[in-house]
Design a protein around this motif. Structure first.
Motif, mmCIF file in Angstrom:
data_model
loop_
_atom_site.group_PDB
_atom_site.id
_atom_site.type_symbol
_atom_site.label_atom_id
_atom_site.label_comp_id
_atom_site.label_asym_id
_atom_site.label_seq_id
_atom_site.Cartn_x
_atom_site.Cartn_y
_atom_site.Cartn_z
ATOM 1 N N LYS A 6 51.834 40.466 10.315
ATOM 2 C CA LYS A 6 51.893 39.636 11.517
ATOM 3 C C LYS A 6 51.670 38.168 11.184
ATOM 4 O O LYS A 6 52.346 37.285 11.714
ATOM 5 C CB LYS A 6 50.845 40.108 12.531
ATOM 6 N N ASP A 7 50.716 37.877 10.292
ATOM 7 C CA ASP A 7 50.495 36.482 9.899
ATOM 8 C C ASP A 7 51.672 35.934 9.102
ATOM 9 O O ASP A 7 52.032 34.755 9.226
ATOM 10 C CB ASP A 7 49.195 36.356 9.095
ATOM 11 N N ASP A 8 52.286 36.794 8.270
ATOM 12 C CA ASP A 8 53.510 36.377 7.575
ATOM 13 C C ASP A 8 54.586 36.001 8.579
ATOM 14 O O ASP A 8 55.293 34.994 8.408
ATOM 15 C CB ASP A 8 54.034 37.509 6.686
ATOM 16 N N HIS A 9 54.720 36.808 9.631
ATOM 17 C CA HIS A 9 55.730 36.532 10.649
ATOM 18 C C HIS A 9 55.502 35.166 11.295
ATOM 19 O O HIS A 9 56.449 34.397 11.506
ATOM 20 C CB HIS A 9 55.697 37.612 11.730
ATOM 21 N N ILE A 10 54.248 34.864 11.638
ATOM 22 C CA ILE A 10 53.944 33.577 12.266
ATOM 23 C C ILE A 10 54.309 32.430 11.337
ATOM 24 O O ILE A 10 54.990 31.473 11.735
ATOM 25 C CB ILE A 10 52.448 33.507 12.635
ATOM 26 N N TYR A 60 61.116 31.527 30.698
ATOM 27 C CA TYR A 60 59.839 32.210 30.523
ATOM 28 C C TYR A 60 59.448 32.153 29.048
ATOM 29 O O TYR A 60 60.279 31.873 28.176
ATOM 30 C CB TYR A 60 59.921 33.662 31.001
ATOM 31 N N ILE A 61 58.163 32.383 28.792
ATOM 32 C CA ILE A 61 57.650 32.421 27.429
ATOM 33 C C ILE A 61 57.912 33.818 26.878
ATOM 34 O O ILE A 61 57.350 34.800 27.359
ATOM 35 C CB ILE A 61 56.144 32.109 27.394
ATOM 36 N N ASN A 62 58.767 33.915 25.882
ATOM 37 C CA ASN A 62 59.153 35.222 25.372
ATOM 38 C C ASN A 62 58.121 35.769 24.384
ATOM 39 O O ASN A 62 57.279 35.035 23.873
ATOM 40 C CB ASN A 62 60.526 35.148 24.703
ATOM 41 N N GLY A 63 58.190 37.075 24.134
ATOM 42 C CA GLY A 63 57.237 37.731 23.242
ATOM 43 C C GLY A 63 57.268 37.157 21.843
ATOM 44 O O GLY A 63 58.341 36.930 21.283
ATOM 45 N N MET A 64 56.073 36.937 21.273
ATOM 46 C CA MET A 64 56.005 36.328 19.942
ATOM 47 C C MET A 64 55.123 37.086 18.976
ATOM 48 O O MET A 64 55.579 37.560 17.949
ATOM 49 C CB MET A 64 55.490 34.888 20.041
ATOM 50 N N THR A 65 53.821 37.206 19.289
ATOM 51 C CA THR A 65 52.899 37.622 18.245
ATOM 52 C C THR A 65 51.666 38.312 18.814
ATOM 53 O O THR A 65 51.490 38.422 20.026
ATOM 54 C CB THR A 65 52.484 36.401 17.395
ATOM 55 N N GLY A 66 50.806 38.736 17.923
ATOM 56 C CA GLY A 66 49.553 39.393 18.255
ATOM 57 C C GLY A 66 49.059 40.178 17.045
ATOM 58 O O GLY A 66 49.807 40.431 16.098
ATOM 59 N N GLY A 67 47.789 40.559 17.074
ATOM 60 C CA GLY A 67 47.261 41.423 16.023
ATOM 61 C C GLY A 67 46.379 40.752 14.998
ATOM 62 O O GLY A 67 45.791 41.426 14.150
ATOM 63 N N THR A 68 46.258 39.402 15.017
ATOM 64 C CA THR A 68 45.439 38.696 14.042
ATOM 65 C C THR A 68 44.672 37.570 14.749
ATOM 66 O O THR A 68 44.949 37.234 15.896
ATOM 67 C CB THR A 68 46.302 38.068 12.928
ATOM 68 N N ASP A 69 43.737 36.969 14.024
ATOM 69 C CA ASP A 69 42.983 35.851 14.594
ATOM 70 C C ASP A 69 43.899 34.661 14.886
ATOM 71 O O ASP A 69 43.729 33.968 15.899
ATOM 72 C CB ASP A 69 41.874 35.421 13.630
ATOM 73 N N THR A 70 44.860 34.410 13.993
ATOM 74 C CA THR A 70 45.816 33.333 14.229
ATOM 75 C C THR A 70 46.625 33.597 15.489
ATOM 76 O O THR A 70 46.832 32.717 16.327
ATOM 77 C CB THR A 70 46.767 33.179 13.029
ATOM 78 N N ALA A 71 47.071 34.842 15.640
ATOM 79 C CA ALA A 71 47.844 35.220 16.821
ATOM 80 C C ALA A 71 47.001 35.108 18.084
ATOM 81 O O ALA A 71 47.522 34.726 19.147
ATOM 82 C CB ALA A 71 48.367 36.646 16.668
ATOM 83 N N LEU A 72 45.717 35.428 18.003
ATOM 84 C CA LEU A 72 44.839 35.318 19.172
ATOM 85 C C LEU A 72 44.803 33.876 19.669
ATOM 86 O O LEU A 72 44.901 33.626 20.883
ATOM 87 C CB LEU A 72 43.443 35.813 18.822
ATOM 88 N N ALA A 73 44.680 32.925 18.748
ATOM 89 C CA ALA A 73 44.636 31.518 19.151
ATOM 90 C C ALA A 73 45.959 31.084 19.773
ATOM 91 O O ALA A 73 45.982 30.333 20.764
ATOM 92 C CB ALA A 73 44.311 30.643 17.937
ATOM 93 N N ILE A 74 47.075 31.554 19.217
ATOM 94 C CA ILE A 74 48.387 31.214 19.777
ATOM 95 C C ILE A 74 48.523 31.792 21.177
ATOM 96 O O ILE A 74 48.930 31.096 22.123
ATOM 97 C CB ILE A 74 49.503 31.737 18.861
#
Length: 364
Positions: A6-10, A60-74
């Motif tokens: 997930k962090d790689d994806h971001i 609208y804001i489309n689906g992006m990320t989740g699952g990590t601390d970085t994703a939580l902040a986003i």
């Protein structure tokens, strides 16, 4: 492994947004300017009906990320901005939270920050009805995005290659959920034939999610590290949102069995409000934005996101007034020239793009 991925994806998705030479299908679409067509800005109504909901603006804001601390902040930044502006928001795929509950907070922050807003959960098409219900419950979601990502799964080293059950599972989920289901691609496009199969399975909202934005085939290939294990020949694979919207006008979808209540959304490579205008003019009911807003959330946080969302609303209203469109749906009467690869795509698929160049004449 999932969190690292997930962090790689971001990281890789954010890097792709800086590519200045990437081709976007929207550049093939030219609006013919009629200098006396304009209306007063205060006559423009940006709101649009999507299924049972009313969006305050046609994006609208489309689906992006989740699952990590970085994703939580986003997700916190995106959700806080969505709450302050009323713009709908989808989560990234919550599959990681269903499999690893410790990751759930990076998704539930969306509802924590936006307790009364319009929120969509998101999972992959290979999931069960029970998983779909759990995803909706996790976010107290108003709807479910069900994403199709066979290309990504093919290139992903740890991906699944079992796709034959997807359509049946989609049909089961649509029938088994108490909230509407939005089926979307992840950046490779939905053809007219696919829209037709979704319609026949009971789906009533689909996001064509075309190429030109975040390229998940390239992301997964970059994670492979090259050598003989390389999939770079699939970089750029798929149809753009413009091509998908053109395809949706062909007999593969708009034949006699087409459902009149079927709603087509569009996303993929949307850079600015003018791309939204073009997608709406091609028949999208509303437009999803992901990569462009990801960069804002990373670089500027919630305040920057609020400014971006408010600016997009203002610019859309101004351009609609300029074009004489009182509502987003009225943009379908604008005259369009479809050039380049998109024009060739339309002709090869049996659609004469010249019919789109005289629509205002026919509307009079």
């Amino acid at each position: 492994m999932s969190a690292d991925r997930k962090d790689d994806h971001i990281r890789l998705a954010a890097g792709q947004q800086d590519d200045p030479v990437r081709r976007r299908g929207y550049d093939d679409v030219e609006i013919i300017h009629h200098a006396l067509a304009g209306i007063d800005r205060d006559r423009v109504d940006l709101s649009v009906a999507v299924g049972p909901w009313t969006f305050p603006a046609p994006f609208y804001i489309n689906g992006m990320t989740g699952g990590t601390d970085t994703a939580l902040a986003i997700n916190r930044a995106l959700a806080a901005a969505a709450a302050r502006t009323g713009i709908p928001m989808a989560s990234g795929s919550v599959g990681i939270a269903l499999d690893h509950p410790e990751a759930a907070s990076s998704f539930t922050v969306i509802r924590d920050e936006n307790p009364t807003g319009l929120v969509f959960a998101n999972i992959g098409a290979g999931r069960s009805v029970d998983d779909a219900k759990r995803a909706v419950d996790l976010l107290s979601a108003d709807g479910l995005q069900l994403h199709l990502n066979s290309v990504q799964e093919t290139v992903m080293p740890e991906g699944s290659r079992e796709f034959s059950s997807w359509l049946g599972l989609i049909e089961d989920i649509v029938a088994g959920l108490d909230v509407p289901v939005i089926v979307k691609e992840v950046g490779f496009g939905l053809s007219a034939a696919t829209l037709g199969r979704l319609r026949d399975a009971g789906v009533r909202i689909a996001d064509v999610a075309g190429s030109g934005g975040t390229d998940f085939a390239k992301i997964e290939n970059d994670r492979r590290g090259g050598g003989h294990d390389d999939y770079s020949y699939l970089n750029g694979y798929g149809s753009s949102a413009v091509q998908c919207l053109l395809d949706a006008r062909t007999e593969d979808f708009v034949g006699p069995d087409s459902a009149p209540d079927f709603t087509v959304l569009a996303s993929g490579g949307v850079r600015h409000p003018f791309d939204v205008v073009k997608a709406l003019a091609l028949g999208a009911r509303a437009v999803g934005v992901a990569g462009t807003f990801l960069k804002v959330a990373l670089d500027e946080g919630p305040d920057g996101m609020v400014t971006a969302l408010e600016t997009w609303q203002a610019r859309l209203g101004e351009m609609m007034a300029m074009l004489g469109a009182q509502t987003p749906g009225a943009l379908e009467h604008t005259d369009l020239l479809i050039r380049g690869e998109s024009g060739e795509f339309a002709r090869l698929r049996g659609l004469d793009p010249a019919t789109l160049a005289v629509r205002s004449r026919e509307a009079r």
